[in-house]
Motif scaffolding. Structure first.
Motif, PDB file in Angstrom:
ATOM      1  N   ASN A  17       0.842  -1.187   0.000  1.00 12.68           N
ATOM      2  CA  ASN A  17       0.000   0.000   0.000  1.00 12.68           C
ATOM      3  C   ASN A  17       0.881   1.241   0.000  1.00 12.68           C
ATOM      4  N   GLU A 148      -9.819  -9.774  -2.992  1.00 16.93           N
ATOM      5  CA  GLU A 148      -9.150  -9.503  -1.729  1.00 16.93           C
ATOM      6  C   GLU A 148      -9.230 -10.710  -0.814  1.00 16.93           C
ATOM      7  N   ARG A 153      -4.281  -8.174  -2.044  1.00 21.99           N
ATOM      8  CA  ARG A 153      -5.256  -7.734  -3.038  1.00 21.99           C
ATOM      9  C   ARG A 153      -4.708  -8.002  -4.428  1.00 21.99           C
ATOM     10  N   HIS A 155      -5.304  -7.458  -8.573  1.00 22.88           N
ATOM     11  CA  HIS A 155      -5.963  -6.632  -9.584  1.00 22.88           C
ATOM     12  C   HIS A 155      -5.633  -7.203 -10.961  1.00 22.88           C
ATOM     13  N   ASP A 191      -0.607  -5.231  -2.792  1.00 22.17           N
ATOM     14  CA  ASP A 191      -1.359  -5.231  -4.040  1.00 22.17           C
ATOM     15  C   ASP A 191      -0.569  -5.926  -5.149  1.00 22.17           C
ATOM     16  N   TRP A 193      -0.731  -6.362  -9.238  1.00 22.44           N
ATOM     17  CA  TRP A 193      -1.340  -5.856 -10.457  1.00 22.44           C
ATOM     18  C   TRP A 193      -0.879  -6.747 -11.607  1.00 22.44           C
TER      19      TRP A 193
END
Length: 201
Positions: A17, A148, A153, A155, A191, A193
């Protein structure tokens, strides 16, 4: 990329984050602010926000109210540990003001928190510096889906929910391997991605 595969094959950016830190681990239309600067010397800065298209342009917008004509106005912004840039604002007769930053010529790092603030000076020399604002310069070119699980998390934009679950499984496995080598206490979300093509980076 075969999105029906049970194991994802894609380019992955993994980030902590960005508040407090963005960390690359192998690695919308707006996440801006709408706050009001504290009025000083009769100058008010309101309707503060950012609109951007990742890799193309960033629009810093606000509305300025003042008792006297404005001599100059500027926006200053910076990346974490990055170069501080100050650019002149265009102020219209109705008080609306803005500056368009060309992110295609002067690229900013994606998934980066950007801090910015405004300075206004009137014709009598009166001036203020606004409070600071911030937004996350995420890649908003794609319709990201999100999965999540705890502090992780995922994406992705190319694939179904099964693909997202597969990425999550790979992410969990990778984190377990990291924890086995370096015990850490994760207090902020991580996260991941996933890009389907190098050309999209």
């Amino acid at each position: 990329m075969n999105i029906s595969s049970t194991k994802p094959s894609a380019l992955v950016r993994v980030l902590r984050n960005p508040r407090p830190i963005l960390v690359l681990l192998g690695l919308m239309i707006l996440f801006g602010s709408a706050r009001q600067a504290r009025a000083q010397s009769g100058i008010e800065i309101t309707d503060v926000r950012v609109e951007y298209r990742s890799g193309e342009q960033i629009n810093f917008l606000a509305r300025i109210r003042s008792p006297l004509p404005i001599q100059s106005a500027a926006v200053t912004f910076r990346e974490p540990d990055g170069l501080v840039q100050t650019r002149p604002l265009t102020v219209n007769p109705d008080g609306s003001a803005g500056y368009r930053y060309d992110a295609s010529l002067n690229a900013l790092a994606p998934f980066t928190p950007i801090v910015y603030w405004f300075n206004v000076t009137l014709t009598d020399g009166t001036g203020i510096e606004s409070e600071t604002y911030d937004f996350n310069y995420d890649d908003n070119r794609f319709p990201w889906q999100v999965n999540e699980d705890g502090m992780l998390r995922v994406h992705w934009y190319d694939g179904d929910s099964a693909f997202g679950d597969a990425v999550m499984d790979v992410g969990k496995s990778g984190l377990q391997s990291v924890y086995a080598l370096i015990p850490i206490d994760v207090t902020t979300p991580i996260d991941i991605w996933v890009y389907s093509d190098a050309a999209d980076l």
